[in-house]
Design an enzyme around this catalytic site. Structure first.
Site, mmCIF file in Angstrom:
data_model
loop_
_atom_site.group_PDB
_atom_site.id
_atom_site.type_symbol
_atom_site.label_atom_id
_atom_site.label_comp_id
_atom_site.label_asym_id
_atom_site.label_seq_id
_atom_site.Cartn_x
_atom_site.Cartn_y
_atom_site.Cartn_z
ATOM 1 N N ASN A 46 0.912 -1.106 -0.137
ATOM 2 C CA ASN A 46 -0.030 0.102 0.059
ATOM 3 C C ASN A 46 0.838 1.186 0.024
ATOM 4 O O ASN A 46 1.408 1.577 1.196
ATOM 5 C CB ASN A 46 -0.843 -0.167 1.073
ATOM 6 C CG ASN A 46 -1.833 1.163 1.174
ATOM 7 O OD1 ASN A 46 -2.054 1.739 0.325
ATOM 8 N ND2 ASN A 46 -2.539 1.463 2.462
ATOM 9 N N TRP A 47 0.802 1.845 -1.176
ATOM 10 C CA TRP A 47 1.852 3.049 -1.340
ATOM 11 C C TRP A 47 1.352 4.390 -0.637
ATOM 12 O O TRP A 47 1.976 5.059 -0.451
ATOM 13 C CB TRP A 47 2.072 3.383 -2.661
ATOM 14 C CG TRP A 47 2.980 2.212 -3.406
ATOM 15 C CD1 TRP A 47 3.610 1.158 -2.805
ATOM 16 C CD2 TRP A 47 3.318 2.266 -4.739
ATOM 17 N NE1 TRP A 47 4.444 0.246 -3.825
ATOM 18 C CE2 TRP A 47 4.283 1.141 -5.201
ATOM 19 C CE3 TRP A 47 3.052 2.917 -5.948
ATOM 20 C CZ2 TRP A 47 4.841 0.797 -6.246
ATOM 21 C CZ3 TRP A 47 3.612 2.636 -7.135
ATOM 22 C CH2 TRP A 47 4.404 1.431 -7.180
ATOM 23 N N LYS A 48 0.109 4.290 -0.374
ATOM 24 C CA LYS A 48 -0.686 5.732 0.316
ATOM 25 C C LYS A 48 -0.504 6.555 -0.527
ATOM 26 O O LYS A 48 -0.603 6.462 -1.732
ATOM 27 C CB LYS A 48 -0.193 5.621 1.920
ATOM 28 C CG LYS A 48 -0.233 4.124 2.609
ATOM 29 C CD LYS A 48 -0.140 4.535 4.161
ATOM 30 C CE LYS A 48 -0.357 2.993 4.811
ATOM 31 N NZ LYS A 48 -0.158 3.278 6.108
ATOM 32 N N HIS A 59 -9.530 0.634 5.210
ATOM 33 C CA HIS A 59 -8.267 0.839 5.707
ATOM 34 C C HIS A 59 -8.348 1.833 7.057
ATOM 35 O O HIS A 59 -9.508 2.925 7.003
ATOM 36 C CB HIS A 59 -7.429 1.643 4.871
ATOM 37 C CG HIS A 59 -6.007 1.469 5.221
ATOM 38 N ND1 HIS A 59 -5.299 2.518 6.095
ATOM 39 C CD2 HIS A 59 -4.978 0.818 5.041
ATOM 40 C CE1 HIS A 59 -4.275 2.261 6.537
ATOM 41 N NE2 HIS A 59 -3.749 1.095 5.776
ATOM 42 N N GLU A 84 -6.982 4.437 8.015
ATOM 43 C CA GLU A 84 -6.801 5.858 7.843
ATOM 44 C C GLU A 84 -8.017 6.306 7.089
ATOM 45 O O GLU A 84 -8.232 7.675 7.573
ATOM 46 C CB GLU A 84 -5.482 5.968 7.066
ATOM 47 C CG GLU A 84 -4.212 5.572 7.656
ATOM 48 C CD GLU A 84 -3.043 5.240 6.676
ATOM 49 O OE1 GLU A 84 -1.954 4.766 7.208
ATOM 50 O OE2 GLU A 84 -3.100 5.394 5.520
ATOM 51 N N GLU A 94 -5.015 -5.325 10.576
ATOM 52 C CA GLU A 94 -4.091 -4.089 10.895
ATOM 53 C C GLU A 94 -4.223 -3.306 12.092
ATOM 54 O O GLU A 94 -5.159 -2.535 12.159
ATOM 55 C CB GLU A 94 -4.088 -3.140 9.499
ATOM 56 C CG GLU A 94 -5.675 -2.789 9.158
ATOM 57 C CD GLU A 94 -5.466 -1.559 8.305
ATOM 58 O OE1 GLU A 94 -4.550 -0.952 7.905
ATOM 59 O OE2 GLU A 94 -6.534 -0.849 8.395
ATOM 60 N N GLY A 107 2.844 2.224 10.723
ATOM 61 C CA GLY A 107 3.699 3.388 10.651
ATOM 62 C C GLY A 107 4.334 3.751 11.800
ATOM 63 O O GLY A 107 5.025 4.805 11.881
ATOM 64 N N SER A 129 3.503 -2.368 10.340
ATOM 65 C CA SER A 129 4.790 -2.338 10.246
ATOM 66 C C SER A 129 5.750 -3.638 9.893
ATOM 67 O O SER A 129 6.467 -4.227 10.537
ATOM 68 C CB SER A 129 5.294 -1.966 11.868
ATOM 69 O OG SER A 129 4.968 -0.662 11.869
ATOM 70 N N GLY A 178 2.993 -1.636 4.173
ATOM 71 C CA GLY A 178 2.968 -0.076 4.270
ATOM 72 C C GLY A 178 4.199 0.740 3.656
ATOM 73 O O GLY A 178 4.743 0.396 2.548
ATOM 74 N N GLY A 179 5.213 1.154 4.900
ATOM 75 C CA GLY A 179 6.315 1.757 4.545
ATOM 76 C C GLY A 179 7.362 1.075 3.856
ATOM 77 O O GLY A 179 8.065 1.480 2.825
#
Length: 263
Positions: free
Chosen positions: A13-15, A106, A108, A178, A184, A222, A243-244
Site C-alpha cells: 500500500n503506497w498510500k 483501511h 486511515e 491491521e 507506521g 509495520s 506500508g512503508g
C-alpha cells in the site's frame, strides 16, 4: 488452522506516495528483483496499491513483469455508477479501467476521513456488485486493545459488512488485519498475538460463511523483512498488507519471498 492450504497475498500500500519519477523507479526496481528471482503466482500473489492518479500507468508498467503483479485501488466511492459526484471514483469506473482489486476499510479512511460502518458497507456492496475483489481491512486502536476489546472490535467490523455480502460473494473478499497502533509506528504485534487474532477472525468468518476456512487473512502493521519470516510461519497469517516497506523494492520483494517460501 487453514493457512497452509491458502495461497498467500503480499500487497504494498503506497498510500499518498511517491512522486511520479520515484514511482516509476520503484516499479522498475521491483520488476528487476522479480526478473532475477521470480516468485510464481501459485507461491505468493503480489499486488501494489498506488495512488488513483497512478493506477493505470502502474498497471501498464507491470504488464511485462516476470511475475504477475496485481494493481489494487486504495479506495473507491460509496456512490455507484457514474454521475455528478466531483472527485469520486466508482467501482464501475475501476472495473471499466481493468482494475480488479480494491482496499476498503483501511484504518486511515476510518480514522482520518470518517468512513463509518455504513459508508464502508456501501463501498463493499458497490465493489462486489461491480465484480471487484476486496481486501477488507479491520483492526483495533491501542486503547481498545488495552481495554480488552480488540477481538470484539475486529469481529464487529466483519459483521458490519455481512449484511451486504451474499453467500457466494465471500470468495471475492480477503481480510487484512491491521492493528491501528502498529501502522507506521515501527511497532508490530508479536507473531503469537497476530496469530491469535487471525485465528479468532477465521473462527468468526467460519460462523458466517463456509468460505471462512479458506479465505486469506493478511497481517498489516509495520511488516518488514526482519519480521516477515516469523509472521509467515504462523498458520493463519496468509500474507501481508505492507506500508512503508513497500516503498523500497528490495524490502518488499524480501517480504513476498518470505511468504512464498514459508507457505
Amino acid at each position: 488452522m487453514s493457512g497452509l492450504t491458502i495461497t498467500p497475498w503480499v500487497v504494498g500500500n503506497w498510500k499518498m506516495n511517491p512522486m511520479q519519477a520515484n514511482a516509476q523507479q520503484l516499479i522498475q526496481d521491483l520488476k528487476q528483483q522479480l526478473k532475477q528471482n521470480n516468485i510464481p503466482a501459485e507461491a505468493c500473489r503480489i499486488g501494489v496499491a498506488p495512488t488513483t492518479l497512478a493506477l493505470l500507468s502502474t498497471q501498464a508498467q507491470f504488464s511485462d513483469a516476470a511475475s504477475e503483479v496485481f494493481t489494487v485501488a486504495q479506495d473507491l466511492s460509496r456512490i455507484a455508477g457514474t454521475g455528478a459526484y466531483t472527485g469520486e471514483v466508482s467501482a464501475e469506473l475501476l472495473k471499466d479501467s481493468g482494475i480488479e482489486y480494491v482496499l476498503i476499510g483501511h484504518s486511515e479512511r476510518r480514522e482520518i476521513f470518517g468512513d463509518s460502518a455504513k459508508v464502508v458497507a456501501d463501498k463493499v456492496k458497490n465493489a462486489l456488485a461491480a465484480g471487484l475483489h476486496i481486501i477488507y481491512c479491520v483492526g483495533e486502536s491501542l486503547a481498545q486493545r488495552e481495554s480488552g476489546q480488540a477481538e470484539q472490535v475486529v469481529l464487529e467490523q466483519i459483521c458490519d459488512i455481512s449484511t451486504v455480502v451474499n453467500a457466494d460473494q465471500w470468495t471475492h473478499i480477503t481480510i487484512a488485519y491491521e492493528p491501528i497502533w502498529a501502522i507506521g509506528t515501527g511497532k508490530t504485534a508479536s507473531p503469537e498475538d497476530a496469530q491469535n487474532m487471525h485465528a479468532k477472525i477465521r473462527e468468526g468468518l467460519s460462523q458466517i460463511t463456509p468460505a471462512g476456512s479458506t479465505m486469506a487473512i493478511l497481517y498489516g502493521g509495520s511488516v518488514k523483512p526482519e519480521n516477515a519470516v516469523e509472521l509467515a510461519a504462523c498458520p493463519d497469517i496468509n500474507g501481508a498488507l505492507v506500508g512503508g516497506a513497500s516503498l523500497n523494492a528490495e524490502s518488499f520483494y524480501q517480504i513476498a519471498r518470505a511468504f512464498a517460501q514459508t507457505k
